[in-house]
Design a protein around this motif. Sequence first.
Motif, PDB file in Angstrom:
ATOM      1  N   ARG A  33       0.826  -1.201   0.000  1.00  0.00           N
ATOM      2  CA  ARG A  33       0.000   0.000   0.000  1.00  0.00           C
ATOM      3  C   ARG A  33       0.866   1.258   0.000  1.00  0.00           C
ATOM      4  NH1 ARG A  33      -3.589  -3.519   2.505  1.00  0.00           N
ATOM      5  NH2 ARG A  33      -5.813  -3.008   2.265  1.00  0.00           N
ATOM      6  N   TYR A  34       1.930   1.234   0.791  1.00  0.00           N
ATOM      7  CA  TYR A  34       2.816   2.394   0.889  1.00  0.00           C
ATOM      8  C   TYR A  34       3.456   2.718  -0.461  1.00  0.00           C
ATOM      9  CZ  TYR A  34       6.714   5.376   2.306  1.00  0.00           C
ATOM     10  OH  TYR A  34       7.609   6.412   2.413  1.00  0.00           O
ATOM     11  N   HIS A  37       0.956   4.158  -2.793  1.00  0.00           N
ATOM     12  CA  HIS A  37       0.685   5.547  -2.424  1.00  0.00           C
ATOM     13  C   HIS A  37       1.649   6.490  -3.136  1.00  0.00           C
ATOM     14  CE1 HIS A  37      -0.205   9.034   0.151  1.00  0.00           C
ATOM     15  NE2 HIS A  37       1.102   9.196   0.238  1.00  0.00           N
ATOM     16  N   VAL A 192       2.638   8.045   7.052  1.00  0.00           N
ATOM     17  CA  VAL A 192       1.918   7.434   5.926  1.00  0.00           C
ATOM     18  C   VAL A 192       2.121   5.923   5.936  1.00  0.00           C
ATOM     19  CG1 VAL A 192       1.771   7.285   3.406  1.00  0.00           C
ATOM     20  CG2 VAL A 192       2.061   9.512   4.511  1.00  0.00           C
ATOM     21  N   CYS A 196      -0.708   2.953   6.330  1.00  0.00           N
ATOM     22  CA  CYS A 196      -0.829   1.844   5.379  1.00  0.00           C
ATOM     23  C   CYS A 196      -0.783   0.504   6.099  1.00  0.00           C
ATOM     24  CB  CYS A 196       0.290   1.923   4.333  1.00  0.00           C
ATOM     25  SG  CYS A 196       0.150   3.316   3.184  1.00  0.00           S
TER      26      CYS A 196
END
Length: 208
Positions: A33-34, A37, A192, A196
């Motif tokens: 996910r990171y 992003h 962030v 995630c």
Amino acid sequence: LTIDIDTLKHAGGAAGGTLNDAYVAAVLGGLARYHRHHGVEIDELRMTMPINVRPPGDKGKTAGNLFAPARFAVPLSIDDPIERMRRVHELVQEQRAEPAYARIGGISAVLFGLGPAVFTRLTGSMLKAIDFVTSNVPGPRFPVYSSGALVERNIPFGPLGGAGVNLTLYSYNGAAEIGVNTDRAAVPDGAVLTDCLRESLEEFEALA
């Protein structure tokens, strides 16, 4: 980050695996996910994870920690959490079956005998070839006290050792506490990454 131990166990069981399989798979989901992003798709990263090398039947006869820092590639491209856990389980079992890890203690003793400078340089160079570290440390399953005061939480933070991220899980009194330690040169926006990882853990909570 915090998640119930039983939740991770149930999630791992959904794939025929363990708590550790669910934990590592959740970490992989968070790292994927990171990267997304930031607009990057990553197929795999290099992970180090301590592997228990205590001989079968030892049951604590040998003092101290007996583990080897296994290094292997792990997938970030598997979206389905069940499939991801099964793949993690296969990879970890392959590492546990590696016979060379049983000799790591003797090798480390020989290297350490060469002096701290040589030992540090050799081990440090190995750790710099990895992207992140995961560790799962079992703690007491019951509440503990310090001078009569209840220890409410026990949050671990593992050393980076050359990696970009260290994620250490410590289980205490039914909770899995996960400390996230980042190198700002590799992860400039740690908040962030934490978000995630939290989203990924929520996915496993729903699965459980």
